[in-house]
Scaffold this motif. Structure first.
Motif, mmCIF file in Angstrom:
data_model
loop_
_atom_site.group_PDB
_atom_site.id
_atom_site.type_symbol
_atom_site.label_atom_id
_atom_site.label_comp_id
_atom_site.label_asym_id
_atom_site.label_seq_id
_atom_site.Cartn_x
_atom_site.Cartn_y
_atom_site.Cartn_z
ATOM 1 N N GLN A 291 14.890 -56.265 37.390
ATOM 2 C CA GLN A 291 13.507 -55.815 37.328
ATOM 3 C C GLN A 291 13.505 -54.296 37.363
ATOM 4 O O GLN A 291 14.256 -53.689 38.125
ATOM 5 C CB GLN A 291 12.687 -56.353 38.499
ATOM 6 C CG GLN A 291 12.465 -57.850 38.488
ATOM 7 C CD GLN A 291 11.498 -58.306 39.561
ATOM 8 O OE1 GLN A 291 10.775 -57.498 40.148
ATOM 9 N NE2 GLN A 291 11.468 -59.600 39.826
ATOM 10 N N VAL A 293 11.198 -50.543 37.451
ATOM 11 C CA VAL A 293 9.959 -49.938 37.944
ATOM 12 C C VAL A 293 9.674 -48.699 37.120
ATOM 13 O O VAL A 293 10.539 -47.807 37.013
ATOM 14 C CB VAL A 293 10.064 -49.568 39.432
ATOM 15 C CG1 VAL A 293 8.755 -48.946 39.918
ATOM 16 C CG2 VAL A 293 10.420 -50.785 40.263
ATOM 17 N N GLN A 382 7.701 -53.500 36.695
ATOM 18 C CA GLN A 382 6.663 -53.085 37.654
ATOM 19 C C GLN A 382 6.081 -51.753 37.208
ATOM 20 O O GLN A 382 6.819 -50.818 36.883
ATOM 21 C CB GLN A 382 7.259 -52.953 39.051
ATOM 22 C CG GLN A 382 6.257 -52.494 40.104
ATOM 23 C CD GLN A 382 6.885 -52.351 41.466
ATOM 24 O OE1 GLN A 382 7.588 -53.236 41.931
ATOM 25 N NE2 GLN A 382 6.664 -51.226 42.113
ATOM 26 N N VAL A 496 4.327 -56.443 36.852
ATOM 27 C CA VAL A 496 4.187 -56.514 38.305
ATOM 28 C C VAL A 496 3.443 -55.272 38.786
ATOM 29 O O VAL A 496 3.670 -54.166 38.286
ATOM 30 C CB VAL A 496 5.563 -56.612 38.998
ATOM 31 C CG1 VAL A 496 5.405 -56.713 40.510
ATOM 32 C CG2 VAL A 496 6.347 -57.810 38.467
ATOM 33 N N LYS A 498 2.160 -53.345 42.539
ATOM 34 C CA LYS A 498 2.396 -53.340 43.983
ATOM 35 C C LYS A 498 1.160 -52.811 44.717
ATOM 36 O O LYS A 498 0.581 -51.788 44.334
ATOM 37 C CB LYS A 498 3.613 -52.478 44.310
ATOM 38 C CG LYS A 498 4.062 -52.543 45.753
ATOM 39 C CD LYS A 498 5.187 -51.548 46.027
ATOM 40 C CE LYS A 498 6.426 -51.879 45.220
ATOM 41 N NZ LYS A 498 7.551 -50.965 45.569
ATOM 42 N N THR A 543 2.702 -57.789 43.920
ATOM 43 C CA THR A 543 3.668 -57.626 45.001
ATOM 44 C C THR A 543 2.955 -56.999 46.187
ATOM 45 O O THR A 543 2.414 -55.891 46.080
ATOM 46 C CB THR A 543 4.848 -56.741 44.568
ATOM 47 O OG1 THR A 543 5.583 -57.402 43.535
ATOM 48 C CG2 THR A 543 5.792 -56.491 45.739
#
Length: 653
Positions: A291, A293, A382, A496, A498, A543
């Motif tokens: 994954q 970011v 993400q 994703v 957060k 998340t």
């Protein structure tokens, strides 16, 4: 009498003239340049809307075709189905039905063939009897469940594919005799439900994978310093060893932060991905999932000697001349941790807007690592949406002197956000509301020390509700704008987002820290619901950063903190919106108590709907697990519990 008649006639004529004077005159149609401009504006607006709808339709059709191609490929490879080269859903349905023993005719008629009659065993009723003999024969030869009317289940198909399913007409003439079968009797159905409920109770508290409870994958977040500021991989041999060791512990994958301040640090749209390519090759060798970011914020580290990653240098140069591209507090102090959301649509970054800069970075990554997306190595992306990569305002900056449990400050005093506030106040009809609260305290204030956040404070006044709604709406619009472009850059890849846990002062009515962070979540409303509506719109995985409290119980009691209540509110609200939810720990944990808290969050035993996390992001505090052999047995057991290989209760043993 003639005189009176003439007078009456004159009065009527006068009244007619008066009424003609006061009749509304028809509006003149614009002519010439005015008519052209008006028509052009309407046509331009309609054309843009049609173009947007075309793009959305193309994306939906592309997504549908991708799903269909994967289904057909899987059926050919693993199911040995002989499907045509250009098979459609009708071919798939027919192949599945024939595999299950059904008969599918050329016109689409689908039915289950009856077994050959066995007349020697049973007496056949007369033909004129309304009860068919076939069900009786089937009941004697098969189990009771096979006596039920044949049903072709198509629940997993898309709504569009249901149009091609041919459903036989029901025989309403004989339908009243259906309950004569003992299988359809209320007693039989009740017993069937009872057996199902008993099976569910037996497995209610069993979190092992063999019981059908899905496991929760664990991803380990690699330390920030694995890539230096020159975009080079640091200590390749050590990183290879670390990844192999994580694989031996059955970790599912790793999370790597791709820093905007490293990749595009020198010049606009000049991207350097060399170090990340080397790191991803090592991850591929270790057979781990990945994954990534998209980190659009700066990083200053938590310990002495940590790497420091500012925003790109060309952005900081722009900031010297235009300081309003950064978030600003009431005292005028600029926070360079990330760009202000006020420039999302302002062309102040070398001719580009804020969201265009983010999109170009994401598109460059997608093109550079297209091979990794194609082979499925990258499982999720993400998107950093604010301070610390989280969807929030930078309301608690350590460099500004904030310390727990301060309420923080509103970050809306750059000129671009102030313009937005003035516009919103004017539209509301109260131009004097175009200001931030002047009694909201400072970074380290307590709620009861302010006039805005105290009990029955101004946060719940007409002006307070207007300001907080605008402040939260700006956060939501930023997320919507960036995620719209992220779904274009990373189509068919899981996105994703957060969100932090702002849990201190949660037991107060105002929830002051949540308000300054952009979450309009006082006790009288659910401020996370409109945020989750946007995340659901873009099919985003949430998340939630909550597990592990960085402060002592005494400090949390003093701050009226309640992390469990906030966690319960956020998780259940997200699940109610149909979102996939993941978790991340705030602090690293190396003991069984910490691991038990993570497992309880990932698989809450008391949840009435049996919800669980989609995956868990495990955050390390130092360069890795290899150097901490004393914690490896507990960590290995923690992974097994998350995967459902052992019962979570045994972790305490």
């Amino acid at each position: 009498m003639n005189n009176s008649g003439s007078v009456l006639k004159q009065d009527l004529e006068h009244s007619d003239q008066s009424s003609d004077q006061f009749q509304p005159q028809p509006q003149r149609r614009p002519r010439g340049f005015a008519a052209t401009a008006a028509a052009g504006a309407g046509e331009s607006k309609g054309r843009k809307e049609r173009e947007r709808e075309k793009e959305r339709t193309k994306l939906r059709e592309r997504h549908r075709r991708a799903i269909t191609s994967r289904m057909l490929a899987g059926l050919r490879q693993y199911g040995n189905f002989t499907l045509p080269a250009r098979a459609d859903m009708n071919d798939v349905l027919a192949a599945l039905a024939r595999e299950a023993g059904w008969t599918v005719e050329a016109d689409g008629t689908t039915y289950r063939p009856s077994p050959p009659p066995q007349l020697a065993s049973f007496a056949v009723r007369p033909v004129e009897s309304p009860v068919s003999a076939t069900p009786l024969k089937n009941c004697a030869m098969k189990s009771p469940l096979d006596c039920q009317p044949p049903i072709l289940r198509v629940e997993s198909l898309s709504p569009a594919s249901l149009d091609s399913v041919v459903v036989p007409e029901r025989d309403t003439k004989n339908e009243k005799f259906a309950n004569s079968s003992p299988v359809n009797s209320p007693d039989c159905l009740e017993a069937d439900h009872l057996m199902h409920d008993m099976h569910a109770v037996d497995n209610e508290n069993d979190f092992t994978g063999t019981s059908g409870i899905p496991c929760v994958p664990v991803y380990v977040m690699l330390p920030t310093g694995v890539i230096n500021t020159l975009c080079q991989l640091v200590d390749e041999a050590c990183m290879r060893q670390e990844l192999m060791h994580l694989k031996s512990l059955n970790v599912d994958g790793v999370i790597v932060e791709c820093w905007w301040g490293i990749v595009e640090q020198w010049s606009p749209q000049k991207y350097a991905w060399t170090g990340y390519r080397d790191l991803f090759n090592l991850i591929r060798e270790a057979n781990l999932k990945l994954q990534v970011v998209m980190a659009f914020h700066e990083y200053w580290g938590n310990r002495a000697g940590d790497i420091q990653i500012p925003l790109p240098k060309w952005v900081l140069e722009i900031g010297k001349d235009n300081v309003d591209i950064f978030f600003t507090d009431r005292e005028g102090r600029r926070n360079t941790e990330c760009l202000s959301w006020g420039i999302d649509k302002e062309r102040v970054l070398k001719g580009r807007t804020g969201i265009e800069v983010y999109f170009d970075f994401m598109r460059s990554f997608r093109m550079e690592f297209d091979d990794l997306f194609t082979e499925g190595l990258i499982s999720a992306v993400q998107i950093g949406l604010g301070a610390s990569g989280q969807l929030k305002y930078p309301s608690f900056p350590d460099r500004m002197g904030w310390r727990y449990p301060g309420i923080g400050e509103f970050q809306c005093y750059d000129k671009y956000l102030q313009q937005s506030l003035r516009k919103a106040a004017k539209e509301r009809g109260h131009s004097f509301w175009a200001r931030g609260p002047d009694n909201a305290g400072q970074y380290n204030s307590r709620p009861n020390e302010t006039g805005f956040f105290c009990e029955r404070g101004d946060y719940d006044s007409y002006y307070g509700r207007f300001f907080l709604q605008w402040y939260s709406k700006t956060l939501i619009e930023h997320a919507d704008n960036v995620l719209s472009l992220a779904t274009l850059a990373f189509e068919e890849t899981q996105i994703v987002v957060k969100i932090p846990a702002v849990y201190w002062w949660y037991k107060t009515s105002g929830h002051a820290p949540e308000l300054t962070a952009g979450f309009y979540n006082p006790t009288n409303q659910n401020g996370y619901s409109p945020i989750f509506d946007v995340l659901k719109k873009h099919s985003v995985t949430l998340t939630f950063v909550c597990v592990g409290l960085p402060f002592s119980p005494a400090e949390n009691d003093e701050a009226l903190a309640d992390s469990e209540a906030l966690c319960w509110q956020v998780l259940n609200s997200a699940w109610d919106h149909g979102l996939n939810v993941a978790g991340q720990n705030v602090l690293p944990c190396y003991d069984r108590d910490g691991y038990s808290r993570i497992i309880e969050m990932a698989k809450p035993r008391n949840h009435p709907d049996r919800r669980h996390l989609s995956f868990f992001a495990y955050q390390l505090s130092a360069p890795g697990l290899v150097q901490r052999e004393y914690c490896l047995p507990d960590f290995d057991y923690f992974i097994k519990c998350m995967h459902g290989e052992v019962a979570a209760a045994e972790l305490h043993g």
